[in-house]
Enzyme design. Structure first.
Site, mmCIF file in Angstrom:
data_model
loop_
_atom_site.group_PDB
_atom_site.id
_atom_site.type_symbol
_atom_site.label_atom_id
_atom_site.label_comp_id
_atom_site.label_asym_id
_atom_site.label_seq_id
_atom_site.Cartn_x
_atom_site.Cartn_y
_atom_site.Cartn_z
ATOM 1 N N ASP A 457 0.703 -1.104 0.039
ATOM 2 C CA ASP A 457 -0.076 -0.082 -0.018
ATOM 3 C C ASP A 457 0.719 1.349 -0.139
ATOM 4 O O ASP A 457 2.064 1.283 0.167
ATOM 5 C CB ASP A 457 -0.896 -0.059 1.318
ATOM 6 C CG ASP A 457 -2.210 0.665 0.922
ATOM 7 O OD1 ASP A 457 -2.462 1.476 0.129
ATOM 8 O OD2 ASP A 457 -3.226 0.011 1.598
ATOM 9 N N ASP A 525 -11.016 1.764 -3.096
ATOM 10 C CA ASP A 525 -11.481 1.387 -1.677
ATOM 11 C C ASP A 525 -12.939 1.373 -1.671
ATOM 12 O O ASP A 525 -13.716 1.211 -0.807
ATOM 13 C CB ASP A 525 -11.102 2.557 -0.551
ATOM 14 C CG ASP A 525 -9.482 1.990 -0.246
ATOM 15 O OD1 ASP A 525 -9.102 1.263 -0.191
ATOM 16 O OD2 ASP A 525 -9.065 2.967 0.500
HETATM 17 C C1 GLA Z 1 -5.828 1.725 2.409
HETATM 18 C C2 GLA Z 1 -5.979 0.649 1.558
HETATM 19 C C3 GLA Z 1 -7.334 -0.121 2.381
HETATM 20 C C4 GLA Z 1 -6.583 -0.842 3.519
HETATM 21 C C5 GLA Z 1 -6.147 0.100 4.408
HETATM 22 C C6 GLA Z 1 -5.367 -0.166 5.554
HETATM 23 O O1 GLA Z 1 -6.784 2.493 2.548
HETATM 24 O O2 GLA Z 1 -6.782 1.070 0.220
HETATM 25 O O3 GLA Z 1 -7.652 -1.321 1.487
HETATM 26 O O4 GLA Z 1 -5.728 -1.716 3.363
HETATM 27 O O5 GLA Z 1 -5.187 1.253 3.693
HETATM 28 O O6 GLA Z 1 -4.894 0.955 6.345
#
Ligand code: GLA
Length: 702
Positions: A457, A525
């Site tokens: 990420d 997301d």
């Molecule tokens: C980001 C990702 C999510 C999740 C969060 C965890 O927002 O897009 O899918 O993994 O971080 O903190």
């Protein structure tokens, strides 16, 4: 295939259906000849012999014609290359020679590369052109090799693309924001420049680095000529689409957003730009997408001939509140529904019990995982699934062991505020000790437990991109991306069975550069199954379903909008890509779990067609009824969604594409036999009704 004119100054690259031609003029100016349908070398030579552009004092002969406009001389277009030394600015190049490889043994569809070498006062400039076997994508990039005095590269674009003269052009782009990525918009191009890009240090949610242009707005989903360009770069970038005073259109793109300095080249140093890929297609927007998808599956995405497993991700179910026991309970439920890969998201490491602490400390939290990750990994394997984890290696929380030990390892400006976003700072990956630290941590982590999958990420943009003590601090923008790529390459080589997912708060880092090093990407997301249809529609303009991760989450949607939708609608929406499940399975009832299991089973049956087939977008999501179709080796899958049915208005039949009109197709759901010509011209009934309904229709050629 690369062909060369008799005087060695005309070149023609050809793929299965398209050609790209260029010519070196008498004063070493490199002009564009052709990009479009496949032509012969004689055609390119005729174009080269034709009348040149007209000239008068207030316009430049070369503007709009050059393959790679450098700064300096009679040019008024945006330069693709801008360099300066303490004495001079701009480039006046001399042609040095060329090399090609790609004499085609198969007679036309084999790939080939052309390299044209120029130089100016010790700076070597090589323009690369490559077409891969069986693909119409032209890959272009540039190598700068400095054998002269130190110079600053203010701008070094990867390519400038020139479109043929038409009365007007329409521009398609994919814009967005967090949780609403890759929205397709089309607009008429007007005089001046349209700039898209990112000043954020990563590709960004705001624009995918892709544009498409069709002449006079005439292309449709299945008909017409479409030009597209996509940049393979995961940092700050810019694509400029310019309609010049004489209406000619050029598209220039590369790394960096501003022209305020990209890097400095010492004597003996060189820089290779990312690839800016271009594609001409006469199959409409759908044909162009299919060509992009086939190219990425063949040449960009690792192991794209292997289907991606159905995964479970714990983020929406647990957020930061995780424990080993609870993950085991989720894993059991996931295994029961047929999931093949179980991924523990954020919260397993360091002091990470919220987003305020822990980033940087890549060892399991001893309270949550007293025996490390191995016991959970073994347990997940014992349930017959692969095991994955979440990491965000490029970041650090000030509240972490790493930051306390190395506060100078982040990007910062001396004496200025260190801006925190999501309570975190960006590590300066340009520093070798940071690269080495991350390599050691991640290599040890992957060796410490049976980990098969890493969700990587990146949850904030650059803000204070300084590097105190470094003579040329702005190089960190480019170096960061190279360090990221280097780290991924090194980890992949050392752990060849581990797969990687690119995530950046959802779809903030999706581009051909990261896709060459990751197995799939986290699309957004936003897991709302209806919103998702528009995001997936945009994503599919350039990238294939094989890389597009999509999860089924809870209803009402817990993250964003509280929308209530059936499991059917949620599954069929997520089945358009790499299916995953992200709901809190411990709260799903037996009936829901049983239904989920049957959807997962169905997905596994259609998966080779979805992930590796040709995609046809039958109806766009803005209408009430939308549908996509995948075709592979006589197997056909249609996914259809109805947003809302109006009283007295049954959903229209959906016309299929890409079938053989003279063949018959058996519907695997009903056993009915359909004639190809009827499916193509009259369509198939979906049986959709009410609100938020969805259907899967499978057909097999007989
Ligand atoms: C980001 C990702 C999510 C999740 C969060 C965890 O927002 O897009 O899918 O993994 O971080 O903190």
């Amino acid at each position: 295939m690369v062909e060369i004119g008799a005087d060695g100054r005309t070149w023609l690259l050809s793929g299965p259906t398209s050609s790209y031609g260029l010519r070196l003029g008498d004063e070493d100016e490199l002009v564009h000849l052709h990009w479009g349908p496949r032509i012969e070398l004689a055609d390119a030579e005729a174009l080269a012999a034709g009348p040149g552009p007209e000239y008068w004092a207030f316009e430049a002969t070369l503007d709009g014609h050059e393959e790679y406009p450098v700064e300096g001389g009679p040019r008024f277009v945006r330069p693709a290359l801008s360099v300066r030394t303490p004495e001079r600015r701009g480039t006046e190049w001399r042609f040095e020679g060329y090399e090609t490889d790609g004499a085609d043994p198969e007679g036309g569809a084999g790939g080939g590369e052309l390299r044209l070498r120029f130089s100016d006062s010790g700076l070597g400039i090589t323009l690369h052109y490559r077409m891969r076997a069986g693909a119409d994508v032209v890959e272009r990039w540039v190598t700068l090799a400095n054998e002269g005095p130190v110079l600053e590269v203010l701008r070094a674009d990867s390519a400038t693309w020139t479109l043929p003269r038409r009365d007007g052009w329409r521009l398609s782009q994919l814009h967005g924001r967090w949780a609403a990525e890759s929205r397709l918009v089309r607009s008429e191009l007007t005089y001046g420049e349209k700039i898209i890009g990112s000043r954020r240090g990563h590709t960004g949610h705001q624009h995918l680095p892709w544009v498409a242009l069709d002449a006079d707005g005439t292309a449709t989903e299945e008909l017409g000529e479409v030009y597209g360009c996509a940049l393979a770069w995961s940092g700050t970038w810019r694509i400029a689409v310019a309609q010049l005073p004489d209406a000619r259109v050029q598209i220039t793109g590369g790394a960096g957003y501003d022209d305020s300095g990209l890097l400095r080249l010492e004597p003996g140093e060189s820089f290779v730009t990312p690839v800016f890929a271009g594609l001409w297609s006469d199959g409409g927007f759908g044909g162009a997408s299919r060509a992009w998808h086939a190219y990425q599956r063949a040449y960009v995405i690792p192991d794209a001939d292997q289907d991606r497993p159905v995964l479970y991700n714990s983020w929406e179910a647990t957020e930061f509140d995780i424990s080993e026991e609870q993950q085991r309970a989720l894993a059991r439920r996931a295994a029961e529904t047929g999931v093949e890969l179980f991924v523990v998201d954020d919260g397993w490491f360091g002091a990470r019990t919220s987003d305020r602490a822990g980033l940087g400390d890549w060892t399991p939290n001893p309270d949550r995982f007293p025996g490390g990750l191995e016991p959970l990994g073994d347990y997940v394997h014992g349930l017959g699934m692969r095991f994955g984890i979440w990491v965000e290696p490029e970041m650090v929380n000030p509240d972490s062991e790493l930051y306390r030990a190395h506060p100078d390892w982040v990007q910062f400006q001396p004496g200025r505020k260190r801006t925190e976003l999501r309570n975190q700072l960006v590590l300066n990956l340009a520093r070798e000790e940071v690269q080495e630290y991350l390599w050691e941590q991640l290599d040890a982590l992957l060796s410490s437990a049976p980990i098969d999958y890493v969700k990587w990420d990146f949850n904030r943009s650059f803000t204070d991109a300084g590097w105190p003590g470094e003579a040329y601090p702005q190089r960190l923008w480019v170096d960061h991306v190279h360090a990221l790529y280097g780290l991924l390459d090194r980890l992949r080589a050392a752990h060849p069975t581990v797969a990687f997912e690119s995530c950046s708060g959802g779809g903030g880092r999706i581009d051909l550069g990261i896709m060459a090093r990751t197995d799939q990407v986290w699309t957004s997301d936003n897991t709302d199954p209806l919103d998702r249809l528009a995001i997936q529609h945009g994503f599919s303009q350039v990238h294939p379903a094989r890389a597009m991760a999509a999860w089924v989450t809870d209803s009402p949607n817990t993250q964003l909008n509280g929308r209530v939708s059936s499991l059917r609608f949620r599954f069929v929406s997520a089945m358009a890509g790499v299916l995953g499940v992200g709901g809190d399975l411990t709260r799903w009832g037996e009936e829901e779990l049983a239904e989920a299991r049957s959807w997962v089973e169905l997905y596994k049956e259609i998966r080779p067609v979805v992930q590796r087939g040709d995609l046809y977008r039958l109806r766009a999501p803005e209408g009430g009824l939308s549908a996509v179709q995948y075709v592979r080796d006589g197997e056909v899958v249609v996914l259809a969604w109805l947003q809302a049915q109006h009283y007295g208005e049954p959903a229209a039949p959906v016309r299929l594409r890409g079938l053989d009109p003279s063949a018959s197709y058996e519907c695997l759901e009903t056993g009915e036999i359909h004639r190809g010509a009827v499916l193509l011209h009259h369509g198939v009934r979906t049986g959709l009704r009410g609100d938020l309904d969805a259907a899967v229709i499978r057909l097999r050629r007989r």
